[in-house]
Write a protein that holds these residues in place. Structure first.
Motif, PDB file in Angstrom:
ATOM      1  N   LEU A 123       0.840  -1.205   0.000  1.00  0.00           N
ATOM      2  CA  LEU A 123       0.000   0.000   0.000  1.00  0.00           C
ATOM      3  C   LEU A 123       0.873   1.252   0.000  1.00  0.00           C
ATOM      4  O   LEU A 123       0.595   2.228  -0.699  1.00  0.00           O
ATOM      5  CB  LEU A 123      -0.911   0.009   1.230  1.00  0.00           C
ATOM      6  CG  LEU A 123      -2.178  -0.848   1.149  1.00  0.00           C
ATOM      7  CD1 LEU A 123      -2.833  -0.942   2.521  1.00  0.00           C
ATOM      8  CD2 LEU A 123      -3.155  -0.251   0.151  1.00  0.00           C
ATOM      9  N   CYS A 124       1.918   1.205   0.789  1.00  0.00           N
ATOM     10  CA  CYS A 124       2.779   2.373   0.920  1.00  0.00           C
ATOM     11  C   CYS A 124       3.434   2.697  -0.415  1.00  0.00           C
ATOM     12  O   CYS A 124       3.472   3.848  -0.836  1.00  0.00           O
ATOM     13  CB  CYS A 124       3.852   2.084   1.970  1.00  0.00           C
ATOM     14  SG  CYS A 124       4.777   3.539   2.391  1.00  0.00           S
ATOM     15  N   GLY A 127       0.921   3.975  -2.821  1.00  0.00           N
ATOM     16  CA  GLY A 127       0.449   5.298  -2.436  1.00  0.00           C
ATOM     17  C   GLY A 127       1.470   6.402  -2.591  1.00  0.00           C
ATOM     18  O   GLY A 127       1.132   7.573  -2.582  1.00  0.00           O
ATOM     19  N   CYS A 128       2.735   6.027  -2.737  1.00  0.00           N
ATOM     20  CA  CYS A 128       3.757   7.055  -2.887  1.00  0.00           C
ATOM     21  C   CYS A 128       4.115   7.309  -4.339  1.00  0.00           C
ATOM     22  O   CYS A 128       4.349   8.437  -4.723  1.00  0.00           O
ATOM     23  CB  CYS A 128       5.032   6.659  -2.143  1.00  0.00           C
ATOM     24  SG  CYS A 128       4.960   7.118  -0.426  1.00  0.00           S
ATOM     25  N   LYS A 156      -3.892   3.134   5.909  1.00  0.00           N
ATOM     26  CA  LYS A 156      -3.013   3.147   4.737  1.00  0.00           C
ATOM     27  C   LYS A 156      -3.818   3.118   3.456  1.00  0.00           C
ATOM     28  O   LYS A 156      -3.478   3.787   2.481  1.00  0.00           O
ATOM     29  CB  LYS A 156      -2.059   1.953   4.789  1.00  0.00           C
ATOM     30  CG  LYS A 156      -0.962   2.119   5.816  1.00  0.00           C
ATOM     31  CD  LYS A 156       0.038   0.964   5.749  1.00  0.00           C
ATOM     32  CE  LYS A 156       0.957   0.950   6.950  1.00  0.00           C
ATOM     33  NZ  LYS A 156       2.143   1.790   6.784  1.00  0.00           N
ATOM     34  N   LEU A 159      -5.107   6.659   2.534  1.00  0.00           N
ATOM     35  CA  LEU A 159      -4.137   7.537   1.882  1.00  0.00           C
ATOM     36  C   LEU A 159      -3.779   7.037   0.496  1.00  0.00           C
ATOM     37  O   LEU A 159      -3.495   7.817  -0.412  1.00  0.00           O
ATOM     38  CB  LEU A 159      -2.875   7.683   2.737  1.00  0.00           C
ATOM     39  CG  LEU A 159      -3.029   8.606   3.946  1.00  0.00           C
ATOM     40  CD1 LEU A 159      -1.695   8.790   4.651  1.00  0.00           C
ATOM     41  CD2 LEU A 159      -3.565   9.955   3.528  1.00  0.00           C
ATOM     42  N   ARG A 166      -5.807  11.349  -6.933  1.00  0.00           N
ATOM     43  CA  ARG A 166      -4.983  12.429  -7.500  1.00  0.00           C
ATOM     44  C   ARG A 166      -4.497  12.058  -8.893  1.00  0.00           C
ATOM     45  O   ARG A 166      -4.406  12.906  -9.770  1.00  0.00           O
ATOM     46  CB  ARG A 166      -3.780  12.704  -6.603  1.00  0.00           C
ATOM     47  CG  ARG A 166      -4.143  13.524  -5.388  1.00  0.00           C
ATOM     48  CD  ARG A 166      -2.950  13.800  -4.500  1.00  0.00           C
ATOM     49  NE  ARG A 166      -3.365  14.536  -3.308  1.00  0.00           N
ATOM     50  CZ  ARG A 166      -2.754  14.475  -2.141  1.00  0.00           C
ATOM     51  NH1 ARG A 166      -1.695  13.716  -1.990  1.00  0.00           N
ATOM     52  NH2 ARG A 166      -3.208  15.186  -1.111  1.00  0.00           N
ATOM     53  N   LYS A 167      -4.179  10.770  -9.058  1.00  0.00           N
ATOM     54  CA  LYS A 167      -3.656  10.343 -10.341  1.00  0.00           C
ATOM     55  C   LYS A 167      -4.761  10.147 -11.369  1.00  0.00           C
ATOM     56  O   LYS A 167      -4.615  10.482 -12.543  1.00  0.00           O
ATOM     57  CB  LYS A 167      -2.915   9.001 -10.183  1.00  0.00           C
ATOM     58  CG  LYS A 167      -1.540   9.146  -9.625  1.00  0.00           C
ATOM     59  CD  LYS A 167      -0.678   9.884 -10.587  1.00  0.00           C
ATOM     60  CE  LYS A 167       0.775   9.791 -10.237  1.00  0.00           C
ATOM     61  NZ  LYS A 167       1.579  10.623 -11.091  1.00  0.00           N
TER      62      LYS A 167
ATOM     63  N   PHE B  20       7.490  12.637  -2.955  1.00  0.00           N
ATOM     64  CA  PHE B  20       6.098  12.239  -2.992  1.00  0.00           C
ATOM     65  C   PHE B  20       5.453  12.487  -4.350  1.00  0.00           C
ATOM     66  O   PHE B  20       4.267  12.280  -4.530  1.00  0.00           O
ATOM     67  CB  PHE B  20       5.307  12.950  -1.894  1.00  0.00           C
ATOM     68  CG  PHE B  20       5.766  12.564  -0.511  1.00  0.00           C
ATOM     69  CD1 PHE B  20       6.420  13.477   0.300  1.00  0.00           C
ATOM     70  CD2 PHE B  20       5.561  11.282  -0.023  1.00  0.00           C
ATOM     71  CE1 PHE B  20       6.854  13.126   1.571  1.00  0.00           C
ATOM     72  CE2 PHE B  20       5.989  10.924   1.246  1.00  0.00           C
ATOM     73  CZ  PHE B  20       6.643  11.840   2.050  1.00  0.00           C
ATOM     74  N   MET B 119       2.655   9.161   4.257  1.00  0.00           N
ATOM     75  CA  MET B 119       2.447   8.437   3.011  1.00  0.00           C
ATOM     76  C   MET B 119       1.828   9.385   2.003  1.00  0.00           C
ATOM     77  O   MET B 119       0.897  10.118   2.340  1.00  0.00           O
ATOM     78  CB  MET B 119       1.492   7.249   3.221  1.00  0.00           C
ATOM     79  CG  MET B 119       1.479   6.308   2.026  1.00  0.00           C
ATOM     80  SD  MET B 119      -0.045   5.388   1.833  1.00  0.00           S
ATOM     81  CE  MET B 119       0.123   4.168   3.078  1.00  0.00           C
ATOM     82  N   GLY B 120       2.339   9.397   0.788  1.00  0.00           N
ATOM     83  CA  GLY B 120       1.776  10.263  -0.237  1.00  0.00           C
ATOM     84  C   GLY B 120       1.781  11.726   0.154  1.00  0.00           C
ATOM     85  O   GLY B 120       0.928  12.504  -0.279  1.00  0.00           O
ATOM     86  N   GLN B 124       0.055   9.856   8.274  1.00  0.00           N
ATOM     87  CA  GLN B 124      -0.664   8.581   8.245  1.00  0.00           C
ATOM     88  C   GLN B 124      -1.151   8.185   9.631  1.00  0.00           C
ATOM     89  O   GLN B 124      -2.180   7.547   9.790  1.00  0.00           O
ATOM     90  CB  GLN B 124       0.345   7.570   7.737  1.00  0.00           C
ATOM     91  CG  GLN B 124      -0.106   6.275   7.278  1.00  0.00           C
ATOM     92  CD  GLN B 124       1.098   5.380   7.025  1.00  0.00           C
ATOM     93  OE1 GLN B 124       1.125   4.234   7.420  1.00  0.00           O
ATOM     94  NE2 GLN B 124       2.134   5.903   6.376  1.00  0.00           N
TER      95      GLN B 124
END
Lengths: 824, 154
Positions: A123-124, A127-128, A156, A159, A166-167, B20, B119-120, B124
């Motif tokens: 997930l991290c 998500g990044c 997680k 986010l 956003r994408k 990010f 995160m992002g 978090q």
């Protein structure tokens, strides 16, 4: 092959390197070892090698050959491998790499892994740095995880969903159902990330926003959570200096801001809690102020009641007095945002803001300067300007340009008197002259020409400033232009305002010549001084000296100077009769609201034809020093002579214009060509006239309701005046004269001249023709523009000359019967 | 959101970089250079905020390390200072009186901790204890492997 060295070992070794070269050597050796290890597909040590590679990458060395290895690590079953693999992916890969997509399958598997920490890693990473394709492929998995009861994964996933939205904004809809009960969670991590997710959705989609406002009743929920945070007792897990979970509080306040914006109901629902937060938050530490700051931003942005707004601005005012620089900075920034809407409230803190100009911190000074300019108005202009000029004196160079422009703008808008205005300009030019922007020079010149009564004072002060210092180019340029224009006033020593200085013509020429030769002068400045010297040839008596200077520069290396000098020389030699007219005093330049240059181009267009029209030279009115038959006519000094539009009316860089026009004359040596296009104003105007202008024609035969009048009617010659108000400037009356001839013979060589009292300024544009045809077969039209700033009663004396049946005729008349609307 | 987070020493050596948003390598290097130049040039008692392009830069010095992050226009700078401080606290709790050397020799751990906190570009988890527990549990997973392999993983 021996086992590759361990990470910490490598780090220790590299740190012993004493030079860059030594370090590079070590790194290259290790990279080679790592490369061969990768080639051998060694599973055991892959993790170690990639970790070392990441370290070397941080030092700045290339590590792209490790990208595929990261993928292999991610695919591995070992947690250690995955951890390093994902880290490597986040550091070494970005969206442009093709390997990126290969990760998608691995991530998908890991999102469904049995161990939550592996799921967390996946997930991290997604998500990044997940790309749009990856997000599209995996959004479903994320949505599933958003609904899990495992709070570690839920936060997680939230986010990660933010990143997906956003994408790929279109995917927002699919996350909506999962948000239903996010806010009923107890876990702060989930609460916080949920608020972030909701914020993102509300910001991006107005539909979502209204859905959350109305259907979900988000505001009451948020208010409740915030209230619990404030009222509940000490919670060690989330406490920061006595405040419970400030991160969550700030996020909630931000979401409230979005919900309350332009919505009365929502704003009302949150009024109480905002007031509560604003008054109860502890302000001794940064964390409390962070919350207050967010509260103020929210209050100012929603439809809050006025009491709350005043409270907010007072908080900002208190911030301004805080010892902590960061807080002062933040206060100034916020005040800058609110100064437009709550101007009066911010004005109350003006003295504190002005004090911030003296702060040592650069960021604070800049903010304070911007805010000070925003607060300047007609009432406080004198006091504020004093402070700002003092600031200009002492501030760092990086501020000077902006500050100078700001001062000019403010002075222009709110100057209490012309003298104050000119003094302020002088002060800026002398203290920060070299930082002034390029376009201020023409603006200033235009301002100076408009203040007719201050010409003597201005030129004296500029002259004195030049004596002190010639290094600041804008100052020097303005000063030389003024000396060129008003040199006669300077030498005559008349000045009402100040102690007049005694200056001789030679001294003035010394100064101007000094500028020409000085190393400090820029080429543009030299051009200005040469033109100024030339202009003085009609105002001073030492013409020979000027001739000499001009001829010297005829062979200057600087092409611009050379060209000017050559043409001025030609003016002396062959066209001396034109010199006085050409170098006459400039008429006032009007300020156009829209576009300065287009106005100037317009008059240039007119003058082009005026000058070329040498077959019928317009009666040149001599500048006062050389006597003036119109002045004689009008018996005295109380009248300003007609200023025929002489060229150029553009500020000194119009040396160019001068050259263009003389180009035809001097270089060919041939007699000037017949007027190519004598415009019959107002009908046909040169094309560029209309280019920059707004759609309003300035010349309009059809008077705007002001009745035409007959100004003169004798011997068959009738002159009618038609009126029109000049649209950009109501002080200017535009009169079009129509001359008609009722006799049986043409009137040729017809010239119309006019003079007005001193308080007016008059501008005569070129006539449509010089022949008034007989028997009313046609009209000669000509446009007069009268500037009447004091709105006095208009009166005019006119002089007519023409040739009738072979003999010259001349007549004078007074015109007093102007209709009141033409000058009121 | 936060756009990036950098840690660098007083000599300008990079100790950690978290991005990010996707940026090519060359762009990242340029930004690191710009940040170190801007921040290291700041005088001691100036405020912790800068403007750079369209971003707000928030930086804070802890001993020999500068923590520097870039925020978008609508973010709260004062809170960003709290975020940086929270990260330092997390490192401190993990390493016990953390110093620059800890971060140099254990950079991967610093990243793992950061990935549990942010995160992002967003926060978090707001509970220190919760993060510490997660890291501990993850480390345990790793150690189990190492014990099994009876040698350090890397």
């Amino acid at each position: 092959m021996p086992a590759p060295i361990r990470l910490r070992e490598l780090i220790r070794t590299i740190r012993t390197a004493r030079t860059q070269a030594e370090e590079r050597e070590m790194i290259q050796k290790e990279c080679a070892a790592i490369r061969s290890s990768f080639r051998e597909e060694d599973n055991t040590y892959r993790c170690r090698n990639v970790a070392k590679l990441l370290y070397m990458h941080m030092l700045g060395y290339p590590a792209h050959f490790g990208q595929l290895e990261c993928l292999k690590l991610i695919a591995s079953q070992k947690f250690t491998d995955k951890r390093i693999g994902y880290l490597g992916a986040m550091l070494l890969l970005d969206e442009r790499q093709d390997v990126h997509l290969l990760m998608t399958n691995c991530i998908k598997n890991d999102l469904n892994h049995s161990t939550q920490y592996v799921q967390g890693l996946a997930l991290c990473t997604l998500g990044c740095m997940g790309s749009s394709e990856m997000c599209r492929d995996l959004a479903g998995e994320v949505e599933k995880l958003l609904k899990t009861s495992n709070s570690y994964l839920r936060k997680k996933a939230a986010l990660c969903a933010v990143h997906v939205i956003r994408k790929v904004p279109e995917l927002m809809e699919m996350f909506l159902p999962a948000t239903k009960n996010l806010l009923s969670e107890k876990n702060h991590g989930v609460l916080h990330t949920s608020v972030v997710l909701l914020t993102e959705m509300c910001e991006r989609s107005p539909d979502m926003l209204s859905h959350f406002r109305k259907n979900e009743k988000l505001v009451p929920q948020l208010v409740r959570i915030l209230k619990n945070l404030i009222m509940s007792g000490y919670s060690p897990e989330h406490d920061v200096s006595g405040i419970s979970d400030p991160f969550l509080q700030v996020r909630i306040l931000r979401l409230l801001r979005i919900l309350g914006r332009s919505d009365d109901d929502s704003s009302e629902a949150m009024n109480d809690i905002l007031a509560q937060v604003a008054t109860n938050t502890e302000t001794s530490k940064n964390v409390g102020n962070a919350i207050l700051y967010e509260t103020v931003l929210t209050i100012m942005d929603i439809k809050s009641e006025s009491g709350l707004r005043v409270l907010a601005i007072n908080i900002l005012g208190r911030f301004l007095l805080n010892n902590d620089k960061n807080i002062r900075y933040v206060a100034l920034t916020s005040l800058l945002k609110t100064v437009q809407t709550d101007h009066n409230a911010v004005q109350r803190h003006r003295s504190t803001i002005v004090d911030c100009l003296k702060d040592l911190d650069v960021s604070i000074k800049r903010r304070a300067m911007e805010l000070s300019f925003a607060l300047v108005n007609g009432n406080n202009i004198r006091g504020m300007m004093k402070e700002l000029l003092y600031f200009l004196d002492s501030c760092d160079p990086e501020f000077k340009a902006d500050c100078a422009s700001g001062v000019f703008l403010a002075a222009e808008k709110y100057a209490p008197s012309k003298r104050w205005h000119i003094d302020t300009i002088m002060r800026v030019l002398t203290t920060a002259g070299s930082y002034v922007r390029d376009d201020s020079v023409p603006n200033l010149i235009q301002l100076i020409t408009n203040s007719v009564e201050m010409h003597a004072y201005t030129v004296q002060r500029l002259y004195k400033a030049l004596l002190d210092d010639i290094s600041q180019q804008p100052l020097v340029q303005v000063a030389s232009w003024c000396i060129g224009e008003y040199g006669d006033l300077l030498v005559s020593g008349q000045c009402e305002e100040e102690e007049p200085i005694q200056v001789t013509e030679d001294e003035v020429l010394d100064v101007l010549e000094g500028l020409l030769v000085s190393n400090l002068s820029a080429p543009v400045t030299r051009g200005y001084s040469l033109t100024a010297i030339m202009k003085l040839s009609t105002r001073f008596s030492s013409v020979n000296r000027i001739k000499k200077v001009v001829s010297i520069y005829g062979s200057s290396i600087d092409v611009e100077l050379q060209q000017r000098a050559v043409e001025y020389n030609a003016l002396f030699k062959k066209y001396d009769h034109m010199r006085p007219a050409l170098l006459e005093r400039m008429p006032i330049m009007e300020k156009t609201a829209t576009n300065g240059p287009s106005e100037i181009v317009q008059t240039n267009g007119e003058t082009d034809s005026t000058v070329l029209d040498t077959k019928h030279p317009p009666t040149i009115t001599q500048p006062p020093s050389q006597g003036n038959d119109l002045l004689d006519l009008l018996g005295g000094n109380d009248v300003v002579p007609v200023i025929q539009t002489s060229l150029p009316t553009k500020p000194p860089s119009a040396g160019g214009e001068l050259l263009d026009l003389l180009g035809d004359l001097s270089l060919t040596g041939a007699p000037p060509p017949a007027p190519a296009s004598v415009p019959s104003v107002p009908m046909s105007q040169p094309p560029f006239l209309l280019d920059g202008l707004s759609s309003q024609p300035l010349f309009n035969d059809i008077g705007t309701g002001i009745p035409p009048m007959t100004a003169y009617n004798k011997n068959g010659l009738k002159i009618e005046f038609m009126f029109e108000r000049s649209n950009p400037n109501p002080n200017i009356a535009v009169i079009t004269i129509h001359a008609s001839n009722s006799t049986e013979a043409d009137m040729t060589d017809f010239v119309f001249q006019a003079a007005v009292p001193k308080t007016f300024q008059l501008q005569l544009l070129s006539p449509s023709s010089n022949v008034v045809p007989a028997l009313n077969q046609g009209n000669v039209t000509q446009v007069i523009r009268v500037l009447n700033p004091q709105k006095q009663q208009l009166r005019m004396r006119i002089k007519l000359t023409y040739t009738y049946k072979g003999s010259p005729v001349q007549d004078l008349a007074e015109v007093n019967n102007f209709p009141p609307q033409s000058w009121q | 959101m936060m756009r990036f987070l950098l840690l660098f020493s007083r000599q300008g050596k990079l100790r950690l970089q978290k991005w990010f948003t996707p940026l090519p390598e060359r762009e990242r290097k340029k930004i690191v250079r710009d940040m170190t130049t801007l921040v290291l040039a700041r005088k001691p008692r100036t405020c912790n905020f800068l403007h750079w392009k369209d971003l707000k830069i928030v930086y804070k010095r802890y001993a020999s390390l500068y923590f520097c992050c870039a925020l978008e226009e609508q973010e709260n700078e004062l809170l960003a200072l709290e975020i940086l401080h929270r990260y330092v606290e997390l490192l401190d709790k993990y390493f016990g009186n953390v110093c620059e050397l800890d971060i140099i020799f254990n950079f991967e751990k610093a990243y793992f901790i950061l990935d549990e906190f942010l995160m992002g570009g967003e926060v978090q988890e707001t509970s220190k204890q919760s993060i510490a527990n997660s890291i501990e549990a993850s480390d345990m997973l790793q150690e189990t492997m190492e014990e099994y392999m009876s040698k350090p993983a890397f």
